[in-house]
Scaffold this active site. Sequence first.
Site, PDB file in Angstrom:
ATOM      1  CG  ASP A 198     -12.273 -15.029 -13.365  1.00 31.01           C
ATOM      2  OD1 ASP A 198     -11.626 -15.653 -12.510  1.00 31.01           O
ATOM      3  OD2 ASP A 198     -13.478 -14.736 -13.230  1.00 31.01           O
ATOM      4  CG  ASP A 250      -1.441   1.666  -3.856  1.00 31.33           C
ATOM      5  OD1 ASP A 250      -0.247   1.509  -4.199  1.00 31.33           O
ATOM      6  OD2 ASP A 250      -1.774   2.221  -2.796  1.00 31.33           O
ATOM      7  CG  ASP A 260      -1.641   1.272   1.475  1.00 27.68           C
ATOM      8  OD1 ASP A 260      -1.873   2.007   0.496  1.00 27.68           O
ATOM      9  OD2 ASP A 260      -1.986   1.548   2.641  1.00 27.68           O
ATOM     10  CD  GLU A 295     -10.466 -19.436 -12.508  1.00 27.20           C
ATOM     11  OE1 GLU A 295     -10.456 -19.599 -11.281  1.00 27.20           O
ATOM     12  OE2 GLU A 295     -11.221 -18.610 -13.075  1.00 27.20           O
ATOM     13  CG  ASP A 349      -6.037   3.099   0.701  1.00 32.66           C
ATOM     14  OD1 ASP A 349      -5.092   2.278   0.773  1.00 32.66           O
ATOM     15  OD2 ASP A 349      -6.699   3.278  -0.343  1.00 32.66           O
TER      16      ASP A 349
END
Length: 559
Positions: free
Chosen positions: A224, A46, A38, A288, A42
């Site tokens: 995915d 990211d 991070d 996948e 927060d």
Amino acid sequence: MYNEEHDRGPTVSSKRIDTRHWWRDAVIYQVYVRSFLDSTGDGIGDLAGVRAGLPYVKKLGVDGIWLSPFYPSPQHDHGYDVTDYRDVDPVFGDLGEFDQLMTAAHRHGIKVLLDIVPNHCSSAHPWFREALASPPGSAARARFHFADGRGPDGSEPPNNWHAMFGGPAWTRVTEPDGRPGQWYLHMFTPEQPDWNWRNPEVPAYFEDVLGFWLDRGVDGFRIDVAAGLFKHPELPDSDDPEIDARTRDSVNPLAWNQPEVHDVWRRWRAICEGYSARDGRERLLVGEVSVPTAREHARYIRADELHQAFFFDLLSAPWDADAFHKVISEAMQDIAGTGSTVTWVLNNHDQVRTVTRYGEPVPGGSGLGPARARAAALLMLALPGAAYIYQGEELGLPEVVDLPDDVLTDPIFRRTGSRARIRDGCRVPLPWSGQASPFGFTSGPQGAKPWLPQPEWFAEHATDRALADTSSFWHLYRDGLQLRAALPQFGESSLRWLDTPPGVLAFVRGDGLVCAVNFGTAPRPAPVPEAPLLASGTCPPGTLPGSTAAWWISDAASL
């Protein structure tokens, strides 16, 4: 935080990858972005954090990274519910930050794969909102699977299918005039409506999405639910809905593995080949693919379809020599026979980590789990083909099994009320340094909390400690990756099994790379009498201790 001063280890020349076929034996590091690093304070990882962590990934020795979804999303399934496939969610950064990440990664010689989600989108996607505001039979609804309910008042779902994350696969909508209306299909959660790939607007939309990111320089896509997309056109009842309801696996043949899906991958492959023809950089498609057999798996990686598909049978195999022998043999026979290579994986963001899976499910991963996980890692890295490493795997992180109910975010828990097979435990933010949470994960003000709580025992697995300890998981992975890059035997695609005592697997590659694994607890004779080149634990010459893997270079003809 990663410190390059800890980067001391055996010096081995880097692997030269054929730019046209770099993916065949590549090792890719999976970055679960919100849990990696991070940069804003927060408590959520990211893209700038990923960029800051690139030197760490580079020193580990992988060829590329796969980024979990960072697109705009309500985050009902942490980014696998997408509202805009051509942008960055503000929680992760913006397109400018993405471009900086791409530039930095390529400067480090690291390929970048994006996670694309073509089976479903977010219920907040503009096209789905348009569908909800449109009447039955409209063009807007034809982009999804809307159907009338059964029963005299349409109050029963159109069929008996179950969602992968629990409950029925259908949700009824309220029509614009306020009356109960049609139902829409969602094979995961109600917040993730399935696209209707029989509508030509949908494949055209995703081809534009591919082009958007390829134009920004990405090196490929992890796809995915690659065996999904198409549903039986008549949406009939499942023969055994109870089985569908008890598993997260894709077992409903009416909703998965439909033959039309192969035409999509042929088109996507052609798009990637077109980019490659222009600049000589081959783009990768890795799917996948959850299908019942290795033979069906092989259909997805034919020469004009996907380059790779994850071979999950190794991941799901119990810690047993016969089980591992069976799945490896089937993969080498059915998948490698397509001309592609097997894509091996032991961990990912959906599965219990190996340290816990192979041992006792207790905090800290005591028992045989760590030793077995280390042995499995050397086995995977020795196999012909590509390998994927999930972040934290190289730190020996166990599963966090005791997260309180009130912090769980997995929609499986919300949908079922059960902790069985929830995925938060493998997604806890990484520990980078220090003795207490947030362990260097967040650079925010004092008291900043990671989005999932880190246990105190994470200190034992922090990156700074792992880099300083030459006996750590990290150094085992790095040493294995360096040898894999340097030794010519790893360029051989064949595998020959050796005769071994019960509970031991051993094979030879090329002209003499030997890998052996003792799945038992008692020592066994090693297949090579000399001291090993690399071992997952203490390994005296001539002996292979229990729960240990080792590599040797030996005369293949003598074995």
